[in-house]
Design a protein around this motif. Structure first.
Motif, PDB file in Angstrom:
ATOM      1  N   LEU A  45       0.835  -1.200   0.000  1.00  0.00           N
ATOM      2  CA  LEU A  45       0.000   0.000   0.000  1.00  0.00           C
ATOM      3  C   LEU A  45       0.868   1.247   0.000  1.00  0.00           C
ATOM      4  O   LEU A  45       2.028   1.213   0.393  1.00  0.00           O
ATOM      5  CB  LEU A  45      -0.888   0.017   1.250  1.00  0.00           C
ATOM      6  CG  LEU A  45      -1.825  -1.167   1.442  1.00  0.00           C
ATOM      7  CD1 LEU A  45      -2.474  -1.085   2.807  1.00  0.00           C
ATOM      8  CD2 LEU A  45      -2.870  -1.197   0.356  1.00  0.00           C
ATOM      9  N   LYS A  46       0.285   2.346  -0.448  1.00  0.00           N
ATOM     10  CA  LYS A  46       0.924   3.652  -0.341  1.00  0.00           C
ATOM     11  C   LYS A  46      -0.171   4.635  -0.011  1.00  0.00           C
ATOM     12  O   LYS A  46      -1.151   4.773  -0.745  1.00  0.00           O
ATOM     13  CB  LYS A  46       1.609   4.014  -1.667  1.00  0.00           C
ATOM     14  CG  LYS A  46       2.304   5.339  -1.639  1.00  0.00           C
ATOM     15  CD  LYS A  46       3.484   5.295  -0.703  1.00  0.00           C
ATOM     16  CE  LYS A  46       4.175   6.651  -0.713  1.00  0.00           C
ATOM     17  NZ  LYS A  46       5.106   6.791   0.353  1.00  0.00           N
ATOM     18  N   ASP A  47      -0.056   5.312   1.092  1.00  0.00           N
ATOM     19  CA  ASP A  47      -1.076   6.239   1.581  1.00  0.00           C
ATOM     20  C   ASP A  47      -2.432   5.548   1.702  1.00  0.00           C
ATOM     21  O   ASP A  47      -3.475   6.133   1.418  1.00  0.00           O
ATOM     22  CB  ASP A  47      -1.182   7.466   0.670  1.00  0.00           C
ATOM     23  CG  ASP A  47       0.101   8.277   0.656  1.00  0.00           C
ATOM     24  OD1 ASP A  47       0.766   8.315   1.703  1.00  0.00           O
ATOM     25  OD2 ASP A  47       0.427   8.867  -0.391  1.00  0.00           O
ATOM     26  N   GLY A  48      -2.423   4.279   2.086  1.00  0.00           N
ATOM     27  CA  GLY A  48      -3.653   3.529   2.306  1.00  0.00           C
ATOM     28  C   GLY A  48      -4.291   2.978   1.058  1.00  0.00           C
ATOM     29  O   GLY A  48      -5.360   2.384   1.120  1.00  0.00           O
ATOM     30  N   LYS A  49      -3.663   3.157  -0.106  1.00  0.00           N
ATOM     31  CA  LYS A  49      -4.226   2.681  -1.372  1.00  0.00           C
ATOM     32  C   LYS A  49      -3.284   1.660  -1.988  1.00  0.00           C
ATOM     33  O   LYS A  49      -2.070   1.756  -1.821  1.00  0.00           O
ATOM     34  CB  LYS A  49      -4.434   3.852  -2.326  1.00  0.00           C
ATOM     35  CG  LYS A  49      -5.431   4.848  -1.792  1.00  0.00           C
ATOM     36  CD  LYS A  49      -5.610   6.007  -2.718  1.00  0.00           C
ATOM     37  CE  LYS A  49      -6.644   6.937  -2.104  1.00  0.00           C
ATOM     38  NZ  LYS A  49      -6.283   8.301  -2.162  1.00  0.00           N
ATOM     39  N   PRO A  50      -3.830   0.682  -2.728  1.00  0.00           N
ATOM     40  CA  PRO A  50      -2.971  -0.322  -3.365  1.00  0.00           C
ATOM     41  C   PRO A  50      -1.959   0.339  -4.309  1.00  0.00           C
ATOM     42  O   PRO A  50      -2.254   1.327  -4.962  1.00  0.00           O
ATOM     43  CB  PRO A  50      -3.942  -1.189  -4.161  1.00  0.00           C
ATOM     44  CG  PRO A  50      -5.265  -0.970  -3.522  1.00  0.00           C
ATOM     45  CD  PRO A  50      -5.240   0.418  -2.970  1.00  0.00           C
ATOM     46  N   VAL A  51      -0.775  -0.253  -4.347  1.00  0.00           N
ATOM     47  CA  VAL A  51       0.283   0.245  -5.211  1.00  0.00           C
ATOM     48  C   VAL A  51      -0.019  -0.160  -6.648  1.00  0.00           C
ATOM     49  O   VAL A  51      -0.405  -1.296  -6.909  1.00  0.00           O
ATOM     50  CB  VAL A  51       1.649  -0.328  -4.771  1.00  0.00           C
ATOM     51  CG1 VAL A  51       2.747   0.102  -5.723  1.00  0.00           C
ATOM     52  CG2 VAL A  51       1.971   0.092  -3.360  1.00  0.00           C
ATOM     53  N   ASN A  52       0.148   0.752  -7.593  1.00  0.00           N
ATOM     54  CA  ASN A  52      -0.060   0.459  -9.010  1.00  0.00           C
ATOM     55  C   ASN A  52       1.041  -0.454  -9.525  1.00  0.00           C
ATOM     56  O   ASN A  52       2.090  -0.578  -8.923  1.00  0.00           O
ATOM     57  CB  ASN A  52      -0.057   1.749  -9.837  1.00  0.00           C
ATOM     58  CG  ASN A  52      -1.241   2.622  -9.513  1.00  0.00           C
ATOM     59  OD1 ASN A  52      -2.275   2.135  -9.071  1.00  0.00           O
ATOM     60  ND2 ASN A  52      -1.089   3.917  -9.716  1.00  0.00           N
ATOM     61  N   LYS A  53       0.816  -1.050 -10.683  1.00  0.00           N
ATOM     62  CA  LYS A  53       1.796  -1.935 -11.301  1.00  0.00           C
ATOM     63  C   LYS A  53       3.112  -1.192 -11.529  1.00  0.00           C
ATOM     64  O   LYS A  53       4.176  -1.765 -11.411  1.00  0.00           O
ATOM     65  CB  LYS A  53       1.237  -2.466 -12.629  1.00  0.00           C
ATOM     66  CG  LYS A  53       2.002  -3.591 -13.205  1.00  0.00           C
ATOM     67  CD  LYS A  53       1.752  -4.858 -12.437  1.00  0.00           C
ATOM     68  CE  LYS A  53       2.307  -6.044 -13.206  1.00  0.00           C
ATOM     69  NZ  LYS A  53       2.307  -7.243 -12.457  1.00  0.00           N
ATOM     70  N   GLU A  54       3.058   0.112 -11.854  1.00  0.00           N
ATOM     71  CA  GLU A  54       4.265   0.896 -12.076  1.00  0.00           C
ATOM     72  C   GLU A  54       5.067   1.053 -10.794  1.00  0.00           C
ATOM     73  O   GLU A  54       6.275   1.203 -10.822  1.00  0.00           O
ATOM     74  CB  GLU A  54       3.922   2.294 -12.613  1.00  0.00           C
ATOM     75  CG  GLU A  54       3.181   2.298 -13.924  1.00  0.00           C
ATOM     76  CD  GLU A  54       1.672   2.166 -13.736  1.00  0.00           C
ATOM     77  OE1 GLU A  54       1.099   2.841 -12.867  1.00  0.00           O
ATOM     78  OE2 GLU A  54       1.072   1.361 -14.459  1.00  0.00           O
ATOM     79  N   ASP A  55       4.383   1.042  -9.653  1.00  0.00           N
ATOM     80  CA  ASP A  55       5.044   1.205  -8.360  1.00  0.00           C
ATOM     81  C   ASP A  55       5.410  -0.136  -7.760  1.00  0.00           C
ATOM     82  O   ASP A  55       5.648  -0.245  -6.567  1.00  0.00           O
ATOM     83  CB  ASP A  55       4.124   1.954  -7.381  1.00  0.00           C
ATOM     84  CG  ASP A  55       3.762   3.331  -7.882  1.00  0.00           C
ATOM     85  OD1 ASP A  55       4.548   3.889  -8.664  1.00  0.00           O
ATOM     86  OD2 ASP A  55       2.697   3.839  -7.490  1.00  0.00           O
TER      87      ASP A  55
END
Length: 111
Positions: A45-55
């Motif tokens: 997660l990043k800031d409570g949201k799932p990380v995108n494929k790019e991340d």
């Protein structure tokens, strides 16, 4: 503070309890930030949201995905179940081997 005589007035206004409270607040905030960062890394997660494929690269599955297909889930469950029962199967095999050896020793008259 501009004059030397103000130092005493300021230092008298700060008690040990104030310093202790301030340090406790600092440590609590630091612990909170560290635990949130560790949780986000672990769960992708990043800031409570799932990380995108790019991340990709932090948390999630080994390949960075956050969800599994039915086939992937079935394979993962099979793998984990096999890993979980392996020690029991090894113990069962060792017990059977010991029993077999004991029976052969009895048959040969070796004690």
């Amino acid at each position: 503070m501009t004059e030397e005589n103000q130092v005493t007035a300021i230092s008298d206004g700060v008690s040990f309890q104030d310093v202790l409270t301030s340090y406790g607040d600092y440590r609590a905030n630091e612990a909170t930030n560290t635990s949130v960062r560790n949780y986000e890394e672990k769960h992708g997660l990043k800031d409570g949201k799932p990380v995108n494929k790019e991340d990709e690269g932090k948390g999630g599955n080994d390949d960075g995905k956050l969800s599994l297909t039915k086939e992937e889930l079935a394979a993962l469950v099979d793998e984990k179940v096999t890993e979980a029962i392996k020690p029991f199967k090894e113990k069962e095999a060792a017990t059977a081997r010991q029993t077999s050896i004991a029976n052969e020793m009895k048959a040969l008259g070796v004690n």
